[in-house]
Design a protein around this motif. Structure first.
Motif, mmCIF file in Angstrom:
data_model
loop_
_atom_site.group_PDB
_atom_site.id
_atom_site.type_symbol
_atom_site.label_atom_id
_atom_site.label_comp_id
_atom_site.label_asym_id
_atom_site.label_seq_id
_atom_site.Cartn_x
_atom_site.Cartn_y
_atom_site.Cartn_z
ATOM 1 N N ASN A 41 0.823 -1.221 0.000
ATOM 2 C CA ASN A 41 0.000 0.000 0.000
ATOM 3 C C ASN A 41 0.857 1.271 0.000
ATOM 4 O O ASN A 41 0.572 2.230 0.713
ATOM 5 N N CYS A 42 1.875 1.278 -0.832
ATOM 6 C CA CYS A 42 2.746 2.444 -0.947
ATOM 7 C C CYS A 42 2.500 3.161 -2.268
ATOM 8 O O CYS A 42 2.076 2.548 -3.252
ATOM 9 N N ARG A 43 2.774 4.460 -2.283
ATOM 10 C CA ARG A 43 2.618 5.266 -3.484
ATOM 11 C C ARG A 43 3.983 5.780 -3.922
ATOM 12 O O ARG A 43 4.779 6.254 -3.091
ATOM 13 N N PHE A 44 4.209 5.720 -5.238
ATOM 14 C CA PHE A 44 5.456 6.203 -5.820
ATOM 15 C C PHE A 44 5.087 7.235 -6.883
ATOM 16 O O PHE A 44 4.571 6.887 -7.952
ATOM 17 N N GLU A 45 5.333 8.495 -6.582
ATOM 18 C CA GLU A 45 4.841 9.591 -7.410
ATOM 19 C C GLU A 45 6.009 10.433 -7.910
ATOM 20 O O GLU A 45 6.722 11.051 -7.121
ATOM 21 N N GLY A 46 6.223 10.456 -9.212
ATOM 22 C CA GLY A 46 7.155 11.386 -9.820
ATOM 23 C C GLY A 46 8.577 10.875 -9.917
ATOM 24 O O GLY A 46 9.148 10.363 -8.956
ATOM 25 N N PHE A 47 9.149 11.034 -11.113
ATOM 26 C CA PHE A 47 10.517 10.598 -11.387
ATOM 27 C C PHE A 47 11.166 11.594 -12.341
ATOM 28 O O PHE A 47 10.578 11.972 -13.354
ATOM 29 N N SER A 48 12.403 11.997 -12.019
ATOM 30 C CA SER A 48 13.131 12.953 -12.846
ATOM 31 C C SER A 48 14.365 12.297 -13.437
ATOM 32 O O SER A 48 15.148 11.660 -12.725
ATOM 33 N N ASP A 49 14.557 12.472 -14.738
ATOM 34 C CA ASP A 49 15.723 11.926 -15.443
ATOM 35 C C ASP A 49 16.267 13.015 -16.364
ATOM 36 O O ASP A 49 16.113 12.959 -17.585
ATOM 37 N N PRO A 50 16.909 14.030 -15.804
ATOM 38 C CA PRO A 50 17.305 15.179 -16.631
ATOM 39 C C PRO A 50 18.297 14.832 -17.730
ATOM 40 O O PRO A 50 18.334 15.503 -18.754
ATOM 41 N N GLU A 51 19.108 13.788 -17.533
ATOM 42 C CA GLU A 51 20.080 13.404 -18.556
ATOM 43 C C GLU A 51 19.506 12.425 -19.570
ATOM 44 O O GLU A 51 20.152 12.117 -20.572
ATOM 45 N N ARG A 83 4.921 17.512 -10.214
ATOM 46 C CA ARG A 83 6.065 18.131 -10.883
ATOM 47 C C ARG A 83 6.702 17.260 -11.958
ATOM 48 O O ARG A 83 7.315 17.770 -12.884
ATOM 49 N N PHE A 84 6.593 15.936 -11.837
ATOM 50 C CA PHE A 84 7.341 15.046 -12.718
ATOM 51 C C PHE A 84 6.465 13.894 -13.198
ATOM 52 O O PHE A 84 5.470 13.536 -12.554
ATOM 53 N N PRO A 85 6.858 13.281 -14.330
ATOM 54 C CA PRO A 85 6.102 12.132 -14.836
ATOM 55 C C PRO A 85 6.342 10.886 -13.983
ATOM 56 O O PRO A 85 7.120 10.897 -13.027
ATOM 57 N N SER A 86 5.694 9.809 -14.385
ATOM 58 C CA SER A 86 5.791 8.554 -13.655
ATOM 59 C C SER A 86 7.182 7.918 -13.795
ATOM 60 O O SER A 86 7.973 8.274 -14.673
ATOM 61 N N PHE A 87 7.466 6.956 -12.934
ATOM 62 C CA PHE A 87 8.673 6.149 -13.052
ATOM 63 C C PHE A 87 8.690 5.393 -14.384
ATOM 64 O O PHE A 87 7.637 5.054 -14.922
ATOM 65 N N PRO A 88 9.882 5.077 -14.905
ATOM 66 C CA PRO A 88 9.931 4.157 -16.040
ATOM 67 C C PRO A 88 9.295 2.806 -15.723
ATOM 68 O O PRO A 88 8.576 2.249 -16.541
#
Length: 546
Positions: free
Chosen positions: A197-207, A253-258
């Motif tokens: 029951n965990c939430r994973f919200e937002g992933f940043s990959d600037p490179e 702020r960021f899209p989903s995880f890959p």
């Protein structure tokens, strides 16, 4: 902002709730406070262990003060006890270490915010490489809280949790937000872990080079290239890991995880075993939402994967076979496709064995729904004893179900509608496979194709409606390119009757020998003829060879 006093009644209520919640999570009884307790303290006791409130160690939770030292002091004092983080925002500038027997409890409005460091929390001390196997810091629960990796504001890569060389760990009811290039929860050489029951919200990959990052990663202890924070590089993998009831998606702020869950490392000799991904929801994952890399004895069941790139990928690492895998009851829809290697053909919503030349064994893909995907529905490569049964595939961009180099496969009871190419294909070494009781409707080319050096395939009791919506398609049932001793028995073929359609019900090319076809219902099967047989030594008698 001054810390709330220890005699504050609101604080005492938080302590009482925290103790009760943590004790329930840990499965222990909560004792009532002693009547003689000092009036300015609230020593609520669980199995004799005091609740450790981080504010008693100087944590302020004001969103500005660096609370790293205070939180670490509370964790040090709370070894084997309950460490409570009340509502507030706690900046953290390096990895916090949590130790065996500790339960960390936070509220829904508690934010632990990374300002620097490789992770927010780990079950070891940075630079301590003494822990081996699954014998490091263990018996840990992390419950609740928002764990903000703070991507964008912090340019260095980082995770929320980095755990290694431990056992019996539980993450429950927490939120991980805005990870920078790495993972929400990284598990290396871990045994008996539950992520619930965990939430994973937002992933940043600037490179733009971390398309393989998982929200929950299961990897092996392979040194700095895999996990170099602490613990020995002894190549232990993961065992008995369950991820259930979790969510992966975008943040504000960021899209989903890959990826929601999976691996991108496989240890030689310490294979990942007993891993389960159940009842999760992934939206907008840009790569494979679930990736089984070098897993055995695994279950992927009842997950929903929506609006991303890929679905579920299974592949051994090349050093040992994977297998004993069940993929059941998942829903995959609106997937835009993924192509991991230049020049490689498109993959599938559920894709097996495309990574290298290693083999998978004992695989069941059953009862999944695949809808509106741009690539193939289900592709099974280099797998021994695969069962692909009772799946519903609607509007895929390529083949509905493909088996390649997969002998003794069973493809049964699937319902395939409007595939962009063939409904079902068996080819290149898928000897002795059985294709039965499938319903295929409006396939762009062949309904069922047996092709490319494959022997002894049985095609029985299937129904094919309206094959060949692409002009020039030869037949609904096609045997070609050195396919030998194919049996076509009891199948039903019907033409669409308008527009482009397959010319024949059955077509057998001149390179194929020993095809046996009998008992098929080919009434109104094709505009040219029911059968086009150019094969060598074909048989049509009901009894076949005697």
């Amino acid at each position: 902002m001054e810390p709330i006093g220890t005699n504050d009644p609101t604080r005492r209520n938080f302590l009482r709730l925290a103790t009760a919640g943590a004790a329930v999570a840990a499965g222990v009884a909560v004792a009532r406070p002693a009547a003689a307790a000092a009036p300015d303290r609230a020593p609520f006791v669980a199995n004799g262990a005091l609740v450790i409130d981080v504010r008693d160690h100087g944590a302020r939770g004001d969103g500005t003060t660096d609370d790293t030292a205070a939180l670490q002091a509370a964790l040090n004092a709370g070894k084997g006890q309950i460490v409570y983080l009340p509502p507030g925002t706690y900046p953290v500038s390096t990895m916090l270490s949590v130790f065996s027997g500790t339960t960390v409890v936070a509220t829904a409005t508690t934010v632990i915010r990374r300002t620097a460091g490789p992770a927010i929390m780990g079950n070891g001390v940075l630079g301590d490489f003494t822990a081996t196997k699954w014998d490091g810091e263990s018996d840990i629960t992390i419950q609740g809280g928002v764990w903000d990796v703070n991507a964008g504001a912090v340019t260095a890569s980082g995770s929320a949790f980095g755990f290694s060389h431990g056992h019996n760990v539980r993450f429950t009811d927490l939120t991980v937000r805005d990870v920078q290039r790495h993972h929400g929860i990284e598990l290396n050489a871990m045994k008996t872990v539950r992520v619930v029951n965990c939430r994973f919200e937002g992933f940043s990959d600037p490179e733009g080079n971390r398309g393989y990052s998982e929200a929950v990663q299961m990897d092996y202890a392979g040194g700095p290239s895999h996990f170099g924070l602490f613990g020995a590089a002894d190549f232990y993998g993961c065992q008995d890991i369950e991820i259930s009831g979790c969510y992966a998606g975008p943040s504000a702020r960021f899209p989903s995880f890959p990826r929601l869950a999976g691996s991108h490392g496989g240890p030689d000799g310490h294979q990942h075993t007993g891993l389960r991904v159940l009842n999760n929801y992934a939206v907008g994952c840009t790569e494979w939402a679930i990736r089984l890399y070098d897993w055995t004895d695994a279950v992927v069941e009842s997950n929903q994967i929506v609006g991303g790139g890929g679905g579920i990928q299974i592949g051994p690492a090349g050093v040992q076979p994977g297998g004993n895998i069940i993929v059941r009851g998942n829903t995959l829809r609106d997937l835009s496709g993924i192509k991991e290697a230049s020049g490689r053909p498109p993959d599938a919503a559920i894709c097996v064995g495309r990574l290298n030349d290693a083999r998978t064994r004992n695989l069941v893909i059953e009862g999944n729904i695949i809808q509106d995907v741009v690539f193939e529905g289900i592709s099974v490569y280099r797998t021994d004893r695969a069962v692909v049964a009772h799946n519903v595939i609607a509007r895929c961009g390529g083949v509905g179900v493909r088996v390649n180099s997969s002998p003794r496969a069973v493809i049964s009871g699937n319902n395939i509608t409007t595939p962009g190419r063939e409904g079902i294909v068996a080819h290149v070494g898928s000897h002795g496979s059985r294709i039965s009781d499938n319903l295929i409707e409006l396939s762009a080319t062949y309904g069922i194709s047996i092709t490319d050096n494959v022997d002894d395939v049985v095609v029985r009791d299937n129904t094919v409606f309206g094959a060949g919506t692409t002009a020039g398609t030869a037949a609904a049932l096609r045997v070609s390119n050195y396919a030998n001793r194919t049996a076509l028995l009891g199948n039903t073929v019907r033409r669409r009757g308008s527009g482009s359609e397959a010319s024949y019900g059955i077509s057998i090319t001149g390179t194929c020998s020993g095809t046996w076809y009998t008992g098929n219902d080919l009434r109104n099967a094709g505009p040219s003829a029911a059968v086009s047989d150019q094969g060598i030594g074909s048989l049509t008698t009901p009894g076949g060879l005697t």
